[in-house]
Design a protein around this motif. Structure first.
Motif, PDB file in Angstrom:
ATOM      1  N   PHE A 211      10.523  47.450  43.757  1.00  8.17           N
ATOM      2  CA  PHE A 211      10.068  46.273  44.482  1.00  8.17           C
ATOM      3  C   PHE A 211      11.132  45.181  44.449  1.00  8.17           C
ATOM      4  N   GLN A 212      11.413  44.600  45.610  1.00  7.02           N
ATOM      5  CA  GLN A 212      12.258  43.411  45.696  1.00  7.02           C
ATOM      6  C   GLN A 212      11.375  42.268  46.188  1.00  7.02           C
ATOM      7  N   LEU A 213      11.377  41.142  45.471  1.00  6.91           N
ATOM      8  CA  LEU A 213      10.492  40.022  45.770  1.00  6.91           C
ATOM      9  C   LEU A 213      11.287  38.873  46.385  1.00  6.91           C
ATOM     10  N   LYS A 214      10.810  38.381  47.531  1.00 10.04           N
ATOM     11  CA  LYS A 214      11.510  37.322  48.251  1.00 10.04           C
ATOM     12  C   LYS A 214      10.578  36.137  48.481  1.00 10.04           C
ATOM     13  N   ASN A 215      10.702  35.148  47.614  1.00  6.84           N
ATOM     14  CA  ASN A 215       9.904  33.932  47.739  1.00  6.84           C
ATOM     15  C   ASN A 215      10.759  32.850  48.410  1.00  6.84           C
ATOM     16  N   VAL A 216      11.072  33.074  49.692  1.00  4.90           N
ATOM     17  CA  VAL A 216      11.912  32.163  50.464  1.00  4.90           C
ATOM     18  C   VAL A 216      11.242  31.900  51.805  1.00  4.90           C
ATOM     19  N   GLN A 217      11.637  30.813  52.453  1.00  9.21           N
ATOM     20  CA  GLN A 217      11.005  30.398  53.697  1.00  9.21           C
ATOM     21  C   GLN A 217      11.361  31.300  54.879  1.00  9.21           C
ATOM     22  N   ASN A 218      12.603  31.746  54.946  1.00  6.35           N
ATOM     23  CA  ASN A 218      13.029  32.526  56.098  1.00  6.35           C
ATOM     24  C   ASN A 218      13.712  33.806  55.629  1.00  6.35           C
TER      25      ASN A 218
ATOM     26  N   SER B 151       9.552  48.767  48.202  1.00  8.44           N
ATOM     27  CA  SER B 151       8.740  47.736  48.838  1.00  8.44           C
ATOM     28  C   SER B 151       9.482  46.407  48.809  1.00  8.44           C
ATOM     29  N   ILE B 152       9.533  45.754  49.960  1.00  9.47           N
ATOM     30  CA  ILE B 152      10.055  44.395  50.052  1.00  9.47           C
ATOM     31  C   ILE B 152       8.844  43.469  50.154  1.00  9.47           C
TER      32      ILE B 152
END
Length: 265
Positions: free
Chosen positions: A66-73, A102-103
Motif C-alpha cells: 500500500f502507498q498512502l497519499k494524503n495530498v490535495q492533488n 493499492s494506492i
C-alpha cells in the motif's frame, strides 16, 4: 538501488502523512481481525526493500503493498507514483511473489484510468483524512461498518465503536511497525480486554439459570461473548457482563418478573 534507498530515507524523515497512515492502518487491521484464526496475517509499515512501502499486509503467502497519499492533488505526483508501481511490479515478479498493490488517497477529486502495464496488479482506493480518528470513522462508511461488525451489539453506540478503534490504534502505535503486528496476537489482546467483540467465545450459562430467565415474561436475552445482551419492555439492547457470580445469584434468588431481573442486571 540508489532511488530506492533515497525513498526510504525520505519516508523515515518525513512526518507528513503519519496520522493518515495510522488511521488507515487501523482500518486495515480491523478488517483483518475476523480472519485471524483462518489466516496468518502480519501488517507492517515502512517496508525495507520495497518501492510501494508505506504499508504491507501479509496474508499467508499473499503480499499486499500500500502507498498512502494524503495530498490535495494526486495527479501532480502520478508520474512518480507510477514509476514506483512499475518498479514494485518488476521486483515482486522477479521474487515470484503473490502480490497486489493499492494506492490509497484522500483527494476526493482524484480519478485515474490505470495503464495496461500496471492495471492487473494495482487498485485505487479512496480513504478520507480528518483531524481525529472519530471524524474519519464518521466520514468513511466502510470503516465504521467494519468496526460495527466486530461489535457484538446490533447497534453499537459511537462510544463503543470509537473505544474499539482506539484500542486498535494504540496497539499499532506501540509496536515496532517495521517488524509488524500479528493479527492473531491482537485478537488475543482484545479477548483479554474488557471490550466485547465477536472474537470472544460466548460465556456459559447454567441450565438452571437459563430456565429461570426463559420463564420471565417480557424479558428476552442472548449471551454474546462476555456479556448478556437483553431487552425488557421499553428498554432495548442493554448489556451486562455475564459472570459466574451473576449466574449463581440469579439461580439463588430466582427472579420471576421483569422488574426483579431488571434490578439484578
Amino acid at each position: 538501488m540508489g532511488r530506492l534507498e533515497n525513498k526510504h530515507r525520505g519516508g523515515l524523515n518525513n512526518e507528513k502523512g503519519a496520522r493518515y497512515e495510522e488511521f488507515y492502518a487501523t482500518y486495515r487491521i480491523a478488517s483483518s481481525l475476523p480472519n485471524y484464526a483462518e489466516n496468518h496475517i502480519l501488517i507492517k509499515s515502512q517496508i525495507k526493500g520495497a518501492y510501494i512501502d508505506d504499508l504491507k499486509v501479509e496474508i499467508d503467502a499473499l503480499h499486499d503493498y500500500f502507498q498512502l497519499k494524503n495530498v490535495q492533488n494526486v495527479k501532480n505526483s502520478w508520474a512518480e507514483i507510477k514509476e514506483d508501481i512499475v518498479s514494485q511490479v518488476k521486483l515482486s515478479l522477479d521474487n515470484k511473489e503473490q502480490f497486489s498493490i493499492s494506492i490509497v488517497y484522500s483527494d476526493a477529486e482524484f480519478n485515474m484510468t490505470l495503464s495496461e502495464d500496471i492495471a492487473p496488479y494495482t487498485k485505487l482506493e479512496y480513504f478520507p483524512y480528518a483531524n481525529s480518528l472519530l471524524e474519519v470513522i464518521k466520514q468513511h462508511k466502510p470503516f465504521k461498518d467494519v468496526l460495527v461488525d466486530l461489535c457484538v451489539f446490533e447497534k453499537p453506540t459511537d462510544d463503543v465503536i470509537y473505544g474499539l478503534a482506539k484500542f486498535i490504534i494504540a496497539e499499532w502505535c506501540s509496536i515496532d511497525r517495521q517488524k509488524g503486528l500479528l493479527i492473531a496476537n491482537l485478537a488475543d489482546q482484545l479477548k483479554a480486554s474488557k471490550l466485547n467483540t465477536i472474537l470472544d467465545s460466548d460465556r456459559d450459562i447454567s441450565a438452571g439459570c437459563q430456565e429461570i430467565l426463559d420463564g420471565i415474561p417480557g424479558f428476552s436475552y442472548v449471551i454474546k461473548g462476555k456479556n448478556i445482551v437483553w431487552d425488557i419492555e421499553h428498554s432495548k439492547n442493554n448489556s451486562t457482563e455475564w459472570t459466574q457470580e451473576l449466574d449463581d445469584r440469579i439461580t439463588h434468588q430466582m427472579p420471576k418478573s421483569a422488574k426483579e431481573i431488571f434490578k439484578m442486571l
